[in-house]
Scaffold this motif. Sequence first.
Motif, short mmCIF file in Angstrom:
data_model
loop_
_atom_site.label_atom_id
_atom_site.label_comp_id
_atom_site.label_asym_id
_atom_site.label_seq_id
_atom_site.Cartn_x
_atom_site.Cartn_y
_atom_site.Cartn_z
N ALA A 1 5.65 8.53 -5.61
CA ALA A 1 6.08 7.07 -5.96
C ALA A 1 6.56 6.79 -7.21
O ALA A 1 7.67 6.36 -7.49
CB ALA A 1 5.07 6.17 -5.61
N VAL B 1 3.95 -3.24 -0.83
CA VAL B 1 2.55 -2.53 -0.53
C VAL B 1 1.65 -3.09 0.19
O VAL B 1 0.82 -2.50 1.20
CB VAL B 1 2.03 -1.92 -1.86
CG1 VAL B 1 0.62 -1.32 -1.69
CG2 VAL B 1 2.74 -1.20 -2.70
N ARG C 1 1.09 8.93 -5.08
CA ARG C 1 1.27 8.29 -6.36
C ARG C 1 2.30 9.20 -7.12
O ARG C 1 3.41 8.45 -7.54
CB ARG C 1 -0.14 7.98 -7.13
CG ARG C 1 0.13 7.22 -8.33
CD ARG C 1 -0.90 7.19 -9.43
NE ARG C 1 -1.67 6.05 -8.87
CZ ARG C 1 -2.81 6.19 -8.40
NH1 ARG C 1 -3.41 7.51 -8.31
NH2 ARG C 1 -3.67 5.36 -7.86
N CYS D 1 6.30 1.00 -11.37
CA CYS D 1 4.92 1.95 -11.34
C CYS D 1 3.83 0.99 -11.61
O CYS D 1 2.96 1.10 -10.81
CB CYS D 1 5.04 3.05 -12.52
SG CYS D 1 6.48 4.40 -12.05
N LEU E 1 -1.36 6.01 -0.12
CA LEU E 1 -0.71 5.73 -1.01
C LEU E 1 -1.10 6.26 -2.26
O LEU E 1 -0.26 6.54 -3.34
CB LEU E 1 -0.48 4.29 -1.12
CG LEU E 1 0.12 3.55 -0.04
CD1 LEU E 1 0.13 1.85 -0.09
CD2 LEU E 1 1.59 3.72 0.24
N PHE F 1 3.44 -1.00 -8.51
CA PHE F 1 2.85 -0.26 -7.36
C PHE F 1 1.27 -0.29 -7.58
O PHE F 1 0.55 -0.46 -6.44
CB PHE F 1 3.60 1.06 -7.53
CG PHE F 1 2.94 2.23 -6.37
CD1 PHE F 1 3.29 2.10 -5.14
CD2 PHE F 1 2.08 3.05 -6.74
CE1 PHE F 1 2.85 2.94 -4.23
CE2 PHE F 1 1.48 4.02 -5.95
CZ PHE F 1 1.98 3.89 -4.58
#
Length: 251
Positions: A200, A179, A197, A227, A193, A230
Amino acid sequence: MTQEAAGEETFISHLVELRDRLVKASIGIAIVCAALLAWPGPQRIYDFLAAPMLASLPAGSKLIATGIASPFLVPMKITLLIAFLLALPWVFYQIWAFIAPGLYAHEKRLVLPLVISSSILFIGGVAFCYFFVFGRVFHFIAEFSPSSIAVTPDVENYLDFVMSMCLAFGCAFEVPVVVVILVRMGIVTVEKLRSIRPYAIVGAFVIAAIVTPPDVVSQLALAIPMCLLFELGLILAPVFVRVSQAPEEHA
């Protein structure tokens, strides 16, 4: 000297430098491997690695070796793998030392923390897999197995399973680094991003379903940390971007 000859000489010098860095990285891995061979030794290392599996089996159970050389080769492979993991900071440092001369001062402020964090995160992912995931996965499989089936895993199959799982968790824990790099390179913004979400999260569960055994325990154990990491990457990315900006970018 012509421009073409100068470019060729520069290219050759880069290849020599790359060779030297690869040699140094290999020597570092070899030294760690030699130390592990001396103590605690391949046998104890494999026994330690097999402990979560044996703990889920009936008392007195052992793994079996169907190949003639398996009792020797498998512990040696495990020792080499552990040596690589322990030497990972040194390997990453050699990579950093190779690319550092071509970086600006503000870019170096980003690379070194990424090298250190990549090493810590990868090793952390492997440790999480061993200490938290393996025991629960093996216990789940052993309980699910019918009483008419004797669970006697082969050492080579067990090695393949352990290596694939450790690699999956090690790579999954690199999500914050990915990231940060994507944001710093300008490929995507933090806001973008955040907007994707939900996708993702779904992607994390899809990846977990593909790379882990078909049980809920291991899938959740991989998807949930991905998660969370992230989200950690979204928090750290603006900090890294601000610290690694060139002086003119602040203006």
